[in-house]
Design a protein around this motif. Structure first.
Motif, PDB file in Angstrom:
ATOM      1  N   ALA A   1       0.807  -1.224   0.000  1.00 50.40           N
ATOM      2  CA  ALA A   1       0.000   0.000   0.000  1.00 50.40           C
ATOM      3  C   ALA A   1       0.840   1.274   0.000  1.00 50.40           C
ATOM      4  O   ALA A   1       0.485   2.229  -0.707  1.00 50.40           O
ATOM      5  CB  ALA A   1      -0.961  -0.003   1.193  1.00 50.40           C
ATOM      6  N   PRO A   2       1.961   1.363   0.761  1.00 46.63           N
ATOM      7  CA  PRO A   2       2.749   2.600   0.703  1.00 46.63           C
ATOM      8  C   PRO A   2       3.215   2.953  -0.704  1.00 46.63           C
ATOM      9  O   PRO A   2       3.290   4.129  -1.060  1.00 46.63           O
ATOM     10  CB  PRO A   2       3.921   2.304   1.642  1.00 46.63           C
ATOM     11  CG  PRO A   2       3.403   1.296   2.604  1.00 46.63           C
ATOM     12  CD  PRO A   2       2.478   0.438   1.801  1.00 46.63           C
ATOM     13  N   LYS A   3       3.528   1.947  -1.505  1.00 41.51           N
ATOM     14  CA  LYS A   3       3.957   2.213  -2.877  1.00 41.51           C
ATOM     15  C   LYS A   3       2.807   2.784  -3.708  1.00 41.51           C
ATOM     16  O   LYS A   3       3.004   3.704  -4.512  1.00 41.51           O
ATOM     17  CB  LYS A   3       4.506   0.930  -3.503  1.00 41.51           C
ATOM     18  CG  LYS A   3       5.784   0.427  -2.839  1.00 41.51           C
ATOM     19  CD  LYS A   3       6.256  -0.880  -3.431  1.00 41.51           C
ATOM     20  CE  LYS A   3       5.420  -2.047  -2.968  1.00 41.51           C
ATOM     21  NZ  LYS A   3       5.954  -3.353  -3.411  1.00 41.51           N
ATOM     22  N   SER A   4       1.609   2.243  -3.502  1.00 42.71           N
ATOM     23  CA  SER A   4       0.448   2.763  -4.218  1.00 42.71           C
ATOM     24  C   SER A   4       0.103   4.177  -3.766  1.00 42.71           C
ATOM     25  O   SER A   4      -0.239   5.041  -4.586  1.00 42.71           O
ATOM     26  CB  SER A   4      -0.758   1.839  -4.001  1.00 42.71           C
ATOM     27  OG  SER A   4      -0.533   0.568  -4.554  1.00 42.71           O
ATOM     28  N   PHE A   5       0.206   4.421  -2.462  1.00 45.38           N
ATOM     29  CA  PHE A   5      -0.083   5.764  -1.946  1.00 45.38           C
ATOM     30  C   PHE A   5       0.933   6.778  -2.470  1.00 45.38           C
ATOM     31  O   PHE A   5       0.588   7.944  -2.708  1.00 45.38           O
ATOM     32  CB  PHE A   5      -0.084   5.752  -0.421  1.00 45.38           C
ATOM     33  CG  PHE A   5      -1.180   4.922   0.178  1.00 45.38           C
ATOM     34  CD1 PHE A   5      -2.327   4.640  -0.550  1.00 45.38           C
ATOM     35  CD2 PHE A   5      -1.065   4.409   1.466  1.00 45.38           C
ATOM     36  CE1 PHE A   5      -3.345   3.854  -0.008  1.00 45.38           C
ATOM     37  CE2 PHE A   5      -2.080   3.632   2.007  1.00 45.38           C
ATOM     38  CZ  PHE A   5      -3.218   3.353   1.269  1.00 45.38           C
ATOM     39  N   LEU A   6       2.174   6.353  -2.639  1.00 45.55           N
ATOM     40  CA  LEU A   6       3.183   7.229  -3.223  1.00 45.55           C
ATOM     41  C   LEU A   6       2.788   7.616  -4.645  1.00 45.55           C
ATOM     42  O   LEU A   6       2.811   8.804  -5.004  1.00 45.55           O
ATOM     43  CB  LEU A   6       4.539   6.525  -3.231  1.00 45.55           C
ATOM     44  CG  LEU A   6       5.643   7.210  -4.041  1.00 45.55           C
ATOM     45  CD1 LEU A   6       6.069   8.516  -3.368  1.00 45.55           C
ATOM     46  CD2 LEU A   6       6.844   6.277  -4.216  1.00 45.55           C
ATOM     47  N   LEU A   7       2.416   6.642  -5.433  1.00 47.00           N
ATOM     48  CA  LEU A   7       2.046   6.890  -6.827  1.00 47.00           C
ATOM     49  C   LEU A   7       0.826   7.802  -6.919  1.00 47.00           C
ATOM     50  O   LEU A   7       0.844   8.827  -7.616  1.00 47.00           O
ATOM     51  CB  LEU A   7       1.761   5.558  -7.527  1.00 47.00           C
ATOM     52  CG  LEU A   7       1.306   5.623  -8.980  1.00 47.00           C
ATOM     53  CD1 LEU A   7       2.428   6.130  -9.865  1.00 47.00           C
ATOM     54  CD2 LEU A   7       0.834   4.253  -9.457  1.00 47.00           C
ATOM     55  N   VAL A   8      -0.228   7.446  -6.198  1.00 44.85           N
ATOM     56  CA  VAL A   8      -1.468   8.212  -6.261  1.00 44.85           C
ATOM     57  C   VAL A   8      -1.302   9.582  -5.619  1.00 44.85           C
ATOM     58  O   VAL A   8      -1.797  10.590  -6.136  1.00 44.85           O
ATOM     59  CB  VAL A   8      -2.608   7.420  -5.575  1.00 44.85           C
ATOM     60  CG1 VAL A   8      -3.872   8.265  -5.483  1.00 44.85           C
ATOM     61  CG2 VAL A   8      -2.896   6.136  -6.343  1.00 44.85           C
ATOM     62  N   GLY A   9      -0.594   9.647  -4.488  1.00 41.83           N
ATOM     63  CA  GLY A   9      -0.430  10.914  -3.779  1.00 41.83           C
ATOM     64  C   GLY A   9       0.350  11.943  -4.575  1.00 41.83           C
ATOM     65  O   GLY A   9      -0.040  13.113  -4.643  1.00 41.83           O
TER      66      GLY A   9
ATOM     67  N   PRO B   1       3.564   6.581 -15.251  1.00 43.79           N
ATOM     68  CA  PRO B   1       2.369   6.298 -14.447  1.00 43.79           C
ATOM     69  C   PRO B   1       1.854   7.521 -13.684  1.00 43.79           C
ATOM     70  O   PRO B   1       0.643   7.734 -13.594  1.00 43.79           O
ATOM     71  CB  PRO B   1       2.811   5.178 -13.502  1.00 43.79           C
ATOM     72  CG  PRO B   1       4.288   5.151 -13.561  1.00 43.79           C
ATOM     73  CD  PRO B   1       4.671   5.662 -14.896  1.00 43.79           C
ATOM     74  N   ILE B   2       2.764   8.342 -13.154  1.00 45.56           N
ATOM     75  CA  ILE B   2       2.331   9.547 -12.453  1.00 45.56           C
ATOM     76  C   ILE B   2       1.703  10.527 -13.426  1.00 45.56           C
ATOM     77  O   ILE B   2       0.666  11.144 -13.133  1.00 45.56           O
ATOM     78  CB  ILE B   2       3.519  10.187 -11.705  1.00 45.56           C
ATOM     79  CG1 ILE B   2       3.912   9.341 -10.493  1.00 45.56           C
ATOM     80  CG2 ILE B   2       3.181  11.608 -11.259  1.00 45.56           C
ATOM     81  CD1 ILE B   2       5.118   9.856  -9.747  1.00 45.56           C
ATOM     82  N   ALA B   3       2.303  10.677 -14.610  1.00 46.67           N
ATOM     83  CA  ALA B   3       1.742  11.589 -15.609  1.00 46.67           C
ATOM     84  C   ALA B   3       0.359  11.133 -16.050  1.00 46.67           C
ATOM     85  O   ALA B   3      -0.532  11.968 -16.276  1.00 46.67           O
ATOM     86  CB  ALA B   3       2.677  11.668 -16.817  1.00 46.67           C
ATOM     87  N   THR B   4       0.151   9.840 -16.170  1.00 42.47           N
ATOM     88  CA  THR B   4      -1.164   9.321 -16.571  1.00 42.47           C
ATOM     89  C   THR B   4      -2.239   9.741 -15.585  1.00 42.47           C
ATOM     90  O   THR B   4      -3.295  10.251 -15.967  1.00 42.47           O
ATOM     91  CB  THR B   4      -1.113   7.787 -16.681  1.00 42.47           C
ATOM     92  OG1 THR B   4      -0.128   7.407 -17.643  1.00 42.47           O
ATOM     93  CG2 THR B   4      -2.460   7.231 -17.090  1.00 42.47           C
ATOM     94  N   LEU B   5      -1.979   9.537 -14.298  1.00 41.10           N
ATOM     95  CA  LEU B   5      -2.960   9.903 -13.275  1.00 41.10           C
ATOM     96  C   LEU B   5      -3.102  11.417 -13.152  1.00 41.10           C
ATOM     97  O   LEU B   5      -4.215  11.936 -13.010  1.00 41.10           O
ATOM     98  CB  LEU B   5      -2.547   9.311 -11.933  1.00 41.10           C
ATOM     99  CG  LEU B   5      -2.689   7.793 -11.778  1.00 41.10           C
ATOM    100  CD1 LEU B   5      -2.095   7.336 -10.466  1.00 41.10           C
ATOM    101  CD2 LEU B   5      -4.152   7.384 -11.870  1.00 41.10           C
ATOM    102  N   ALA B   6      -1.988  12.135 -13.207  1.00 41.72           N
ATOM    103  CA  ALA B   6      -2.026  13.588 -13.021  1.00 41.72           C
ATOM    104  C   ALA B   6      -2.778  14.282 -14.146  1.00 41.72           C
ATOM    105  O   ALA B   6      -3.546  15.222 -13.903  1.00 41.72           O
ATOM    106  CB  ALA B   6      -0.608  14.134 -12.919  1.00 41.72           C
ATOM    107  N   LEU B   7      -2.598  13.841 -15.390  1.00 46.41           N
ATOM    108  CA  LEU B   7      -3.263  14.491 -16.520  1.00 46.41           C
ATOM    109  C   LEU B   7      -4.773  14.307 -16.461  1.00 46.41           C
ATOM    110  O   LEU B   7      -5.536  15.244 -16.729  1.00 46.41           O
ATOM    111  CB  LEU B   7      -2.708  13.934 -17.834  1.00 46.41           C
ATOM    112  CG  LEU B   7      -1.291  14.384 -18.216  1.00 46.41           C
ATOM    113  CD1 LEU B   7      -0.792  13.620 -19.424  1.00 46.41           C
ATOM    114  CD2 LEU B   7      -1.271  15.882 -18.471  1.00 46.41           C
ATOM    115  N   VAL B   8      -5.222  13.115 -16.099  1.00 45.78           N
ATOM    116  CA  VAL B   8      -6.664  12.867 -16.006  1.00 45.78           C
ATOM    117  C   VAL B   8      -7.278  13.709 -14.893  1.00 45.78           C
ATOM    118  O   VAL B   8      -8.338  14.325 -15.066  1.00 45.78           O
ATOM    119  CB  VAL B   8      -6.936  11.369 -15.766  1.00 45.78           C
ATOM    120  CG1 VAL B   8      -8.412  11.129 -15.491  1.00 45.78           C
ATOM    121  CG2 VAL B   8      -6.498  10.551 -16.974  1.00 45.78           C
TER     122      VAL B   8
END
Length: 314
Positions: free
Chosen positions: A95-103, A185-192
């Motif tokens: 979960a910490p890895k996912s929270f890093l990506l999403v956060g 992956p960060i750019a994908t989430l951030a752009l949306v």
């Protein structure tokens, strides 16, 4: 403010308990996973041992009570059928890895969307506003997986600038040791997320700029910078704060898709694996995490809303 916060926290706990019970009831309606877990060629004795070990032969009320005990008192969230370890330990590891990506993606999208939305409001209907609006509509209309595929094709396959696969590692430190793998992956989430937040910020800022207190501030001779960032910004942020709180679970679920797309070793990959292998406890534990973030997002939005607008407390 304190009383309001306490009431909302109590309501959130009740909602979480209700969600937990409903999810367990829905899980109990699924087919028995024993044969799928131990294998189609396993002997009846092995299948029976699996059923007994996981209390699948017990009445529903016993299974529910045992699961609530594991979640609330032991904090294990059950035991994974496939990995034979507690779901809590799996989430603690991934979960910490996912929270890093999403956060990080969420933070970038907010930091960029707010000033862009204000810029669009100030330049309403100008060429720059229309250009950003068109880009926002395109990004907003794209499914997360489609945008991710486009970024992979463009930056990995065509230009060979960035890796198509996310960093691999069992800890956050190992993930951060390969920063270039996090960009796509960060750019994908951030752009949306940016597309939605910037549109709402623009609408909110335009509405605030039309209010009497803005005209009064300008009539006093205040600079445009003071008018925008001291008088207009706080009122414009109210709907944005609500939107961020409500979209937090959507951002997390989009993160699950993005993780699977970029082979990121987080709870998204765990969730897809659990669903395909009928590992119900793991899938239920991750679903519970999403539910917690849904309730937490609403709670934080309500508290922030009350801080920005004192009338909400009453």
């Amino acid at each position: 403010m304190v009383g309001y916060t306490i009431r909302r926290i109590i309501q959130s706990i009740i909602v979480l308990l209700g969600v937990l019970v409903i999810m367990f009831i829905l899980q109990s309606l699924l087919p028995n996973p024993a044969r799928a877990i131990v294998g189609v060629h396993a002997s009846p004795a092995v299948v029976h041992a699996f059923i007994v070990q996981n209390y699948l032969n017990k009445p529903f009320y016993f299974q529910l009570w045992h699961y609530l005990y594991e979640v609330i008192w032991q904090h294990t969230l059950g035991t994974s059928y496939k990995l034979n370890e507690s779901v809590g330990s799996i989430l603690k590891r991934d979960a910490p890895k996912s929270f890093l990506l999403v956060g990080v993606a969420l933070l970038i999208s907010i930091v960029v969307a707010i000033p862009i939305g204000i810029f669009q409001a100030v330049r309403r209907n100008k060429a720059s506003d229309q250009a950003v609006t068109g880009l926002s509509f395109v990004l907003y209309a794209m499914p997360t997986f489609f945008l991710g595929e486009l970024l992979i094709l463009l930056f990995s396959e065509y230009f060979h600038l960035l890796p198509a696969e996310a960093p691999q590692g069992s800890t956050v430190g190992q993930i951060l040791a390969q920063p270039t793998g996090l960009i796509l992956p960060i750019a994908t989430l951030a752009l949306v997320n940016f597309a939605g937040y910037s549109r709402f910020m623009r609408s909110s800022a335009i509405e605030s700029l039309a209010q009497d207190f803005i005209r009064t501030a300008r009539a006093k001779g205040l600079s445009e910078r003071v008018v925008l960032f001291k008088h207009m910004l706080r009122n414009s942020l109210i709907p944005i704060v609500t939107l961020i709180g409500l979209t937090l679970p959507a951002v997390l679920t989009a993160g699950l898709i993005t993780e699977f797309l970029f082979n990121f070793p987080g709870i998204g990959s765990d969730y897809i694996t659990a669903l395909t292998s009928q590992d119900y406890p793991t899938a239920l534990g991750i679903t519970l995490i999403v539910a917690v973030f849904t309730v937490l997002g609403n709670l934080l939005a309500d508290i922030a809303y009350a801080a920005l607008d004192p009338r909400v407390r009453y």
